[in-house]
Design an enzyme around this catalytic site. Structure first.
Site, PDB file in Angstrom:
ATOM      1  CE  LYS A  91      -4.517  -0.659   0.058  1.00  0.00           C
ATOM      2  NZ  LYS A  91      -5.382   0.025  -0.920  1.00  0.00           N
ATOM      3  NE  ARG A  92       7.231   0.323   1.650  1.00  0.00           N
ATOM      4  CZ  ARG A  92       7.194  -0.961   1.966  1.00  0.00           C
ATOM      5  NH1 ARG A  92       6.233  -1.414   2.745  1.00  0.00           N
ATOM      6  NH2 ARG A  92       8.101  -1.797   1.507  1.00  0.00           N
TER       7      ARG A  92
END
Length: 409
Positions: free
Chosen positions: A196-197
């Site tokens: 996700k980052r």
């Protein structure tokens, strides 16, 4: 492909599924979809539908019905009992464990990584069936490979540790081993596994951002595979024709969002204008925009050369469909002059608008950069928009004059 139904379909898993699909289609084989639900505590009901919808959107069709691993729970229990009877497995506190060999090594010729050997002393005895009767992944998966006649298992390198366990189980039931190919992980720009980052990681997120499925498929195919080191833009049929496992690299593949944007832009610009407009209209509808389809179609040619994703269209063209905040920051004189020049202009076309506004700038002694920017902001509410003159024509005389008047006040 055996995704776990624990949430949205991760783009890294889809890349691996794509390699399976390309290989199956290239070889005239079958691509199977098997929902890996041996861990029922983590199952998300909607995920099964989402997995299928994501694959369909990308164009990855599968052969036969999708299956669930727990559908064969009774078959797995029967085989486990047979292994116990043969001395290859044993009961352990209500569970059944497989007896792994203690000496030597378990190896295989991996199509991507070459020969892999794992010392047997490092492989623990594997739980086949839990105390509640459910088979584990490392038992159900190889048994389904046997029952389904799977010839090639193409999966991520994080499964390498599972492979020797599964090989020993397949050998114990006297079945033929499939060919294994462990493809590289997909990493972000920082070299760490994609998460996700790094930005969007689920197929749904790429769809919502306005990527074309054909472009995303093309991009994903090049994550760890290349036909010749030069070709980048390839159609679905060309990918199928050229795909071979021998050209898959064992090195980690980096997900480059800038390259994906570039590639998607190439695909968008390559569409016939009416098809591009159709994609825009459909995408806007999916995202909940109730904008006039006819006006979207007219605005489409103004942005086709400018945007890399369909998701960029609203920022470029919102002024055509919604009211904007008019602020000219000191350019009131040129805005008022532009309003007066356009008030009675006939015909109200991009060509005549350009002539009139250039005349305004000439009379005021302003350079285009100085003069057109306040007008653009007054009309569109932004410093970035499609061509100014075409935008004004599309917006129409009435709305244009109203916005110029508000900004000049």
């Amino acid at each position: 492909m055996a995704p776990s139904p624990t949430g949205l379909l991760h783009i890294g898993n889809v890349r691996t599924a794509l390699f399976n699909w390309l290989y199956a289609r290239h070889e005239g084989g079958e691509f199977r979809l098997r929902i890996e639900n041996t861990d029922t505590s983590r199952e998300v009901a909607e995920a099964v539908d989402q997995i299928q919808e994501s694959l369909r959107w990308l164009g990855l069709d599968w052969d036969g019905p999708h299956t669930f691993q727990l559908d064969r729970m009774d078959d797995c229990r029967r085989v486990a009992d047979e292994l116990v009877a043969a001395g290859r497995a044993y009961e352990d506190e209500g569970a059944i464990r497989f007896r792994m060999p203690d000496e030597g090594s378990t190896g295989w010729d991996d199509v991507v990584r070459g020969r892999v050997e794992i010392p047997n002393e490092t492989i623990e005895d594997l739980v086949l069936v839990r105390t509640d009767g459910r088979p584990t992944y490392n038992f159900a998966s190889p048994m389904e490979d046997v029952w389904d006649g799977i010839t090639h298992v193409i999966r991520g390198e994080d499964h390498i540790s599972n492979t020797p366990k599964q090989i020993n189980i397949i050998r114990a039931v006297g079945a033929e081993l499939p060919v294994y190919a462990h493809v590289p992980n997909v990493s972000g720009a920082d070299g760490k596994k994609l998460s996700k980052r790094h930005g969007a990681v689920a197929v749904d997120e790429f769809r919502k951002a306005g990527y074309l499925p054909e472009a995303l498929m093309n991009f994903l195919a090049l994550l760890g595979w290349a036909p010749d080191g030069e070709t980048t833009i390839m159609s679905r049929d060309e990918l199928v024709e050229r795909f071979t496992l021998e050209r898959v690299s064992p090195s980690p593949a980096q997900f480059d969002y800038a390259k994906l944007d570039w590639m998607n832009g190439v695909y968008l610009r390559g569409l016939p204008p009416d098809e591009f407009a159709h994609h825009l209209i459909l995408w806007l509808g999916e995202q909940g925009y109730a904008w006039d389809a006819e006006l979207v179609g007219k605005a489409a040619p103004l942005v086709q050369e400018k945007i890399a994703r369909l998701g960029e269209f609203p920022d470029y063209a919102r002024f055509l469909f919604e009211e904007v905040a008019a602020s000219v920051d000191g350019g009131a004189d040129v805005v008022a002059a532009a309003r007066d020049a356009l008030a009675e202009l006939e015909p109200f076309t991009a060509e005549s608008i350009e002539t009139a506004l250039r005349g305004v700038l000439e009379r005021l002694g302003l350079k285009p950069r100085q003069g057109f920017q306040p007008i653009r902001i007054a009309v569109t509410g932004s410093k970035i928009s499609p061509g100014l003159f075409e935008s004004i024509e599309l917006l129409g005389r009435e709305k244009t004059l109203a916005r110029l008047s508000r900004a000049a006040a």
